[in-house]
Design an enzyme around this catalytic site. Structure first.
Site, PDB file in Angstrom:
ATOM      1  N   HIS A 136      14.370  51.515 -19.564  1.00  0.00           N
ATOM      2  CA  HIS A 136      14.094  50.911 -18.208  1.00  0.00           C
ATOM      3  C   HIS A 136      12.977  50.055 -17.951  1.00  0.00           C
ATOM      4  O   HIS A 136      12.707  49.088 -17.526  1.00  0.00           O
ATOM      5  CB  HIS A 136      14.685  51.618 -17.132  1.00  0.00           C
ATOM      6  CG  HIS A 136      14.270  51.132 -15.755  1.00  0.00           C
ATOM      7  ND1 HIS A 136      14.841  50.170 -15.019  1.00  0.00           N
ATOM      8  CD2 HIS A 136      13.360  51.649 -15.164  1.00  0.00           C
ATOM      9  CE1 HIS A 136      14.160  49.961 -14.143  1.00  0.00           C
ATOM     10  NE2 HIS A 136      13.107  50.817 -14.135  1.00  0.00           N
ATOM     11  N   HIS A 141      10.235  46.393 -16.828  1.00  0.00           N
ATOM     12  CA  HIS A 141       9.155  46.006 -16.045  1.00  0.00           C
ATOM     13  C   HIS A 141       8.132  45.532 -16.926  1.00  0.00           C
ATOM     14  O   HIS A 141       7.347  44.790 -16.116  1.00  0.00           O
ATOM     15  CB  HIS A 141       8.632  47.428 -15.457  1.00  0.00           C
ATOM     16  CG  HIS A 141       9.315  48.160 -14.446  1.00  0.00           C
ATOM     17  ND1 HIS A 141       9.413  47.645 -13.022  1.00  0.00           N
ATOM     18  CD2 HIS A 141      10.214  49.198 -14.317  1.00  0.00           C
ATOM     19  CE1 HIS A 141      10.020  48.400 -12.285  1.00  0.00           C
ATOM     20  NE2 HIS A 141      10.734  49.461 -12.976  1.00  0.00           N
ATOM     21  N   GLU A 182      12.352  46.074  -8.197  1.00  0.00           N
ATOM     22  CA  GLU A 182      13.680  46.611  -8.837  1.00  0.00           C
ATOM     23  C   GLU A 182      14.738  45.758  -8.779  1.00  0.00           C
ATOM     24  O   GLU A 182      15.551  45.595  -9.775  1.00  0.00           O
ATOM     25  CB  GLU A 182      13.883  48.015  -8.514  1.00  0.00           C
ATOM     26  CG  GLU A 182      12.963  49.212  -8.646  1.00  0.00           C
ATOM     27  CD  GLU A 182      12.816  49.669 -10.085  1.00  0.00           C
ATOM     28  OE1 GLU A 182      13.515  49.232 -11.039  1.00  0.00           O
ATOM     29  OE2 GLU A 182      11.827  50.487 -10.381  1.00  0.00           O
ATOM     30  N   SER A 201      17.530  45.612 -16.376  1.00  0.00           N
ATOM     31  CA  SER A 201      17.814  46.469 -17.611  1.00  0.00           C
ATOM     32  C   SER A 201      19.358  46.949 -17.526  1.00  0.00           C
ATOM     33  O   SER A 201      19.548  47.975 -18.208  1.00  0.00           O
ATOM     34  CB  SER A 201      16.722  47.445 -17.576  1.00  0.00           C
ATOM     35  OG  SER A 201      16.736  48.230 -16.237  1.00  0.00           O
TER      36      SER A 201
END
Ligand code: HBI
Ligand code: FE
Length: 273
Positions: A136, A141, A182, A201
């Site tokens: 993730h 990110h 997010e 993700s």
């Protein structure tokens, strides 16, 4: 040695990482020699599945930057990524044992250091994990940290987080993080796309976020996002949409002190009235 952070979100389990390995700023070495062949295989399979799902769902900046993560057939070494990332935008990634306390998290961002959890999910968690793991954090990110505007926005967010902490408004700023970094969506020339790491993700939420008919998709409104509680263990009911990373930067650049004041009078803000 770092203390275990308090519980985040709605989780009733303690965080999984080994916090005794971490320094006072919660960073730790990437324990590369501890990865098993099965760990590398999990990363390879996650990457391969997710990369196939991205076209027409992930934003252009993410698609352009993803190859800059480097190897995809094993878990990359953080130093390998840093050689490219630092020269691109002055950011570097640092290892952490998992979720870390907000102030530690914001301090790292404010210094252009992005914390990446070093462990990977177990095979039985292949499709879903609540806590961030190395897949993730890296896949979701890090690509956008190669984008200069997004990279500056992340640093400003960290600085804003330290201020929010002083003002007792971490929860409100965390909601904004949730609905942008997010789970954010962006309107691009070919349609709606995802830029939020939690979407990018996730195998299931990518399609859901862009195409589901029973979700709300609202233009990003800071006050509204800060008043919208979120669930960490199901797809989002509400997504907020931006037009560009420059717009995100401009919307989040001002001092939020007056916004926190305004929220205090509003129900659902989570702040005392
Ligand atoms: N720690 N490692 C890690 N990763 C996160 O995304 C993270 C965190 N600690 C706190 C946190 N996120 C949230 O409070 C954000 O809303 C700031
Ligand atoms: Fe994340």
């Amino acid at each position: 040695m770092a203390l275990e952070p308090h519980v985040y979100g709605a989780s009733d389990r303690p965080p999984r990482g080994d916090y005794a390995r971490a320094a006072a700023d919660y960073t730790c070495e990437q324990a590369y020699q501890l990865y098993t062949p099965a760990d590398h295989e999990t990363y390879r399979r996650l990457y391969q599945r997710q990369a196939m799902l991205l076209p027409r769902l992930a934003c252009d900046e993410f698609m352009a930057a993803l190859p800059r993560l480097g190897v995809c057939e094993r878990i990359p070494r953080f130093e390998e990524i840093n050689q490219r990332l630092y020269s691109a935008t002055g950011w570097e990634i640092v290892g952490v044992p998992g979720l870390i306390p907000e102030v530690a998290f914001f301090s790292l961002l404010a210094n252009r250091r992005f914390p990446v959890t070093d462990w990977i999910r177990r095979p039985e968690e292949f499709d879903y994990i609540v806590e961030p793991d190395v897949f993730h954090d890296l896949f979701g990110h890090v690509p956008l940290l190669f984008d200069p505007v997004f990279a500056d926005h992340m640093q400003a967010y960290g600085a804003g987080g330290l201020k929010a902490h002083r003002l007792g408004a971490c929860e409100q700023l965390s909601r904004l993080y949730w609905y942008t970094i997010e789970f954010g969506l962006i309107r691009q020339k070919d349609g709606l796309r995802a830029y939020g790491a939690g979407i990018l993700s996730s195998s299931g939420e990518l399609h859901h976020a862009i195409h589901s008919v029973d979700t709300q998709r609202l233009p990003l409104d800071i006050v509204r996002a800060m008043r919208t509680r979120y669930k960490i263990d199901s797809y989002q009911k509400t997504y907020f949409v931006i037009d560009s990373f420059q717009q995100l930067f401009d919307l989040t650049a001002p001092d939020f002190t007056p916004i926190y004041e305004q929220l205090k009078g509003m129900p659902g803000s989570g702040l005392p009235t």
